[in-house]
Design a protein around this motif. Structure first.
Motif: not given
Length: 167
Positions: A44, A49, A52
């Motif tokens: 992460e 982002t 994810s």
């Protein structure tokens, strides 16, 4: 982190990225992720982002490289949705029938006053006559026009997708 690279590799194959390019991109990603792990970064922290969702990360990377942008294999034409032709024809029929009914004003509704005289003769007087179905017909006309606009948009989207797939 290698699991993330493998998920990306599967997505690139699904998008039609050539195997050798998908393998190269997966190796680059895996080595970058290993270096980040050696520096103590999490997935992460390194990808932000994009960590994810491996599928969208892989799709955006492939798009940046200019490969695999079509949702199907290269050379395969986009298929027209099965419902599109019958839906369009049905909405055209609804539009034509509704327009004809509005133009003719059928069926009619009349308000009639009848009187019976003392001699037994009945006389009738039309107080008001109007189309009985006009509100329903106007609603059907608007719905048919909206449905045909949707069908047109779908036809154009299909043609664009087909042109992209054939290019």
């Amino acid at each position: 982190m290698n699991d993330f690279a493998e998920q990306c590799r599967r997505e690139w194959r699904r998008l039609g990225v050539p195997d050798e390019l998908a393998d190269e991109m997966a190796q680059d990603l895996a080595s970058d992720l290993e270096e980040a792990a050696a520096e103590g970064l999490t997935l992460e922290q390194y990808l932000g982002t994009g960590a994810s969702d491996a599928r969208s990360f892989a799709a955006s990377w492939a798009a940046e490289r200019g490969v695999g942008t079509a949702q199907q294999a290269p050379g395969v034409a986009a298929r027209r949705p099965r419902f599109l032709l019958p839906f369009t024809v049905f909405m055209l029929v609804v539009l034509v029938v509704t327009a004809l009914l509005l133009a003719t004003g059928q069926p009619k509704l009349s308000l009639i006053r009848s009187r019976t005289t003392s001699t037994g003769i009945t006389s009738s007087q039309v107080l008001h006559a109007t189309s009985a179905a006009a509100p329903v017909e106007w609603i059907l006309l608007v719905v048919a026009l909206a449905a045909l606009a949707f069908a047109t948009w779908t036809w154009l989207s299909w043609r664009r997708a087909r042109a992209t797939a054939l290019a």
